[in-house]
Design an enzyme around this catalytic site. Structure first.
Site, PDB file in Angstrom:
ATOM      1  N   HIS A   1       0.982 -11.301   0.754  1.00  0.00           N
ATOM      2  CA  HIS A   1       1.336 -12.908   0.955  1.00  0.00           C
ATOM      3  C   HIS A   1       0.790 -13.679  -0.059  1.00  0.00           C
ATOM      4  O   HIS A   1       0.683 -14.762   0.473  1.00  0.00           O
ATOM      5  CB  HIS A   1       1.073 -13.337   2.628  1.00  0.00           C
ATOM      6  CG  HIS A   1       1.996 -12.624   3.524  1.00  0.00           C
ATOM      7  ND1 HIS A   1       2.220 -11.180   3.808  1.00  0.00           N
ATOM      8  CD2 HIS A   1       3.192 -13.031   4.299  1.00  0.00           C
ATOM      9  CE1 HIS A   1       3.285 -11.135   4.640  1.00  0.00           C
ATOM     10  NE2 HIS A   1       3.487 -12.222   5.140  1.00  0.00           N
TER      11      HIS A   1
ATOM     12  N   GLU B   1      16.459  -9.685   3.111  1.00  0.00           N
ATOM     13  CA  GLU B   1      16.365 -10.691   1.890  1.00  0.00           C
ATOM     14  C   GLU B   1      17.550 -10.463   0.966  1.00  0.00           C
ATOM     15  O   GLU B   1      18.244 -11.508   0.289  1.00  0.00           O
ATOM     16  CB  GLU B   1      14.945 -10.667   1.211  1.00  0.00           C
ATOM     17  CG  GLU B   1      13.721 -11.440   1.919  1.00  0.00           C
ATOM     18  CD  GLU B   1      13.432 -10.561   3.120  1.00  0.00           C
ATOM     19  OE1 GLU B   1      13.613  -9.481   3.223  1.00  0.00           O
ATOM     20  OE2 GLU B   1      12.438 -11.094   3.891  1.00  0.00           O
TER      21      GLU B   1
END
Lengths: 330, 326
Positions: B129, B60
């Site tokens: 998440h 990322e």
């Protein structure tokens, strides 16, 4: 490269040395604030590589030890000193400082303060070059300690995967701030670490301009020919601490003396004297002229330049009058 | 006006912007061959090819930094971060480079990147998440933050974000990709600043954004039907900068405010809107503003615990009834 060219490079390297030494004094005099990371000892790296490239055409990006890379990219030293003096006439208009020199006109894409931060930015600049279809390359200079960041691996992987025109130059000065490389890094030879990404690499003596130039010529040709990234490790040493706030007490005096004996400016000077293309007197005159130039032009310009206007403190946060903020022009 | 799903609206915005400008690219994990975890880039790989629709490694910080670097040269990357939880890994490049480079270069460089990512909680995805990170992004100077509550906004905000010269973070929502709504047939650019009055009312203002706009609308209907309270609902689709004028205008009319956020209360949108109310129109208030937020806990896996940790429309109704003592 002929000796007349090398004489020019010697003058530029000596200028860079004296410029940095004058920064040290200006810092002590409190004309420069913040952090200050100086380059003496490592000059052959920036000059050897950039003499083999096309500064101003190729893109250059580096860390916080960035003054000399900006000068060699074509920035006016007066505007760099003005930046260090936090003036409106500085390359970054006094908003950046020593660690954040930028000069887009000369394709010097900046100094960045986060160790390893420029790795992916350089790959991205190379992606931009690839999309525009030009023959430029991006050259990213970083220290050895940056290679322990995740961005090193993430960026090498993507650069290799997408065949990006980027040359990573590792200026291995053996210390990450105050920690010696063998105490922080499992594989001490940095060029070996890139083998994991199938990127060609080399290790060279970073104190000898001629050797750096030769290795960099090969590296630049590889990248410019469209064969993808290259990694060049240059073994070097900084003659001062990591920054001005570094006591520099962690290095053995014998080690420092050994590297002082391998001064890149002196190595090039003596080689030119030996070849009969320079005399010691000529060199001394050159030095005097440089010291005068730095004082009379560079320091004077920085001193006399105005500070930024306080009313402009919020300028440059966001784009000015961007029509798309209100949904565009219809 | 055609109805389309939120994800379809995002695909349409990508497609139009990529057709309009060859320097627009998109990149992220599984966005190309797979078409995106939430289908938001589906079909683009076949149309524009792998050099413009880039399947990235799971790196990322690396690929976000790469997109930012490319944007220095005029490339317009739309970067998808598959889940906002993973955006933490890219914070170095987003905050230290994209948000600051214009300023610290004295206006020479800019980073016109768009970073899209679904935030919010879905169903039992667990603590790592279920992050809601809009509060983190909106606290940093140099970034724009928008968050679409409908397919129309998802389409129009992305279109404007691509053209805007600032870095823009678009906070989407995992539960909203299949939401249907009307999107203009003609090309449409949504403003990146301001707010929208989505329901007019005179008694209390409910401030929502993204998914909480829908909780506010449900609560407003309930309050009108059963309690005779007419709530105004304001959609704060722009979280940075927040619409001070829109906030002031509505509170000056209703004199009461409830801010509804899916995130934890601390240092959040509710806290910020309350501060703006204090600064802009304190003496217009007839009651202390109230915020409806999640509990200050990592989101649990157990569904009953998960529901207990999150706010909903009933909590909004309860908060408003508390203000009116009914």
């Amino acid at each position: 490269m002929n000796n007349a060219d090398k004489k020019r490079v010697l003058r530029e390297m000596l200028f860079a040395r004296r410029f940095e030494e004058r920064c040290y004094e200006a810092y002590v005099e409190r004309n420069i604030g913040g952090f200050l990371h100086l380059y003496p000892g490592e000059e052959a790296c920036a000059f050897g590589v950039l003499e083999a490239a096309q500064p101003g055409h190729d893109y250059v990006i580096t860390s916080y030890r960035d003054h000399v890379h900006a000068i060699k990219s074509g920035s006016d030293p007066r505007h760099i000193m003005a930046e260090l003096f936090a003036k409106e006439t500085g390359v970054s208009k006094g908003r950046g400082g020593s660690m954040h020199l930028f000069d887009l006109a000369h394709r010097f894409m900046g100094g960045y303060a986060l160790v390893g931060g420029p790795f992916p930015l350089a790959a991205g600049i190379a992606k931009g070059i690839q999309m525009q279809g030009g023959d430029e390359i991006c050259i990213c200079f970083l220290g050895d300690a940056a290679n322990n960041q995740g961005t090193f691996h993430e960026s090498l992987n993507m650069a290799a995967l997408w065949n990006l025109p980027v040359l990573y130059v590792c200026e291995n000065n053996l210390y990450g701030i105050g920690t010696r490389i063998d105490r922080s890094t499992a594989v001490v030879d940095q060029y070996q670490r890139v083998a994991a990404y199938n990127i060609p690499s080399a290790q060279e003596d970073g104190q000898d301009f001629d050797l750096v130039h030769e290795a960099a010529t090969k590296a630049v040709a590889h990248v410019r020919s469209g064969k993808g990234p290259y990694f060049l490790e240059l073994m070097t040493y900084r003659y001062r601490g990591h920054s001005m706030s570094d006591s520099n007490a962690y290095r053995a005096k014998t080690e420092e003396r050994m590297w002082s004996g391998r001064d890149p400016v002196i190595i090039l000077r003596d080689r030119l004297i030996e070849a009969g293309d320079l005399t010691l007197d000529e060199y001394k005159d050159m030095d005097t002229a440089i010291l005068d130039e730095i004082e009379d032009e560079v320091i004077r310009y920085a001193t006399e330049s105005p500070e930024p206007n306080i009313a402009d403190v919020e300028k440059y946060v966001l784009a000015e009058n961007d029509p798309w903020v209100s949904g565009g022009v219809h | 006006m055609a109805e389309m799903m939120y994800w379809e609206a995002i695909v349409r915005a990508h497609d139009e912007e990529m057709a309009n400008d060859p320097m627009v690219i998109c990149m992220g994990e599984d966005i190309g061959v797979v078409g995106g975890t939430y289908k938001a880039t589906s079909g683009l790989y076949d149309k524009y090819g792998e050099t413009r629709v880039i399947d990235t490694p799971i790196s990322e910080n690396g690929y976000t930094g790469l997109g930012i670097g490319a944007s220095f040269l005029g490339v317009r990357p739309i970067i998808e971060i598959m889940s906002v939880n993973f955006a933490w890994l890219a914070m170095d490049q987003i905050f230290n480079t994209a948000a600051k480079v214009r300023y610290m270069s004295g206006g020479q460089l800019q980073a016109p990147v768009v970073i899209r990512s679904p935030g919010g909680t879905a169903h039992q995805l667990g603590s790592q998440h279920s992050a809601r990170m809009e509060k983190v992004f909106m606290g940093v100077a140099g970034l724009r933050v928008v968050t679409p509550s409908s397919p129309r906004q998802a389409y129009g905000l992305l279109k404007s974000a691509v053209r805007c010269n600032d870095p823009v973070f678009i906070n989407e929502h995992e539960l909203m990709y299949n939401m249907k709504g009307e999107v203009p047939d003609d090309e449409y650019f949504h403003p990146l600043e301001g707010s929208e009055v989505v329901r007019e009312g005179r008694d209390v203002t409910l401030f929502g954004y993204n998914i909480s706009v829908h909780w506010c609308l449900q609560a407003a209907a309930e309050l009108s039907k059963h309690h005779g309270i007419e709530a105004e609902v304001i959609d704060l689709y722009a979280l940075s900068p927040l619409d001070r004028e829109g906030i002031r205008n509505s509170v000056s009319k209703t004199h009461r405010a409830v801010i509804v956020e899916e995130a934890e209360p601390a240092v959040g949108v509710g806290a910020e809107v309350m501060a703006i109310i204090n600064e802009e129109c304190f003496f217009e208030l007839d009651a202390a503003p109230v915020r409806v937020s999640a509990l200050h806990v990592p989101i649990p896996y157990n569904h009953a615990l998960e529901k207990a940790a999150l706010p909903n429309a009933n909590d909004v109704v309860t908060a408003v009834r508390g203000i009116f003592g009914v």
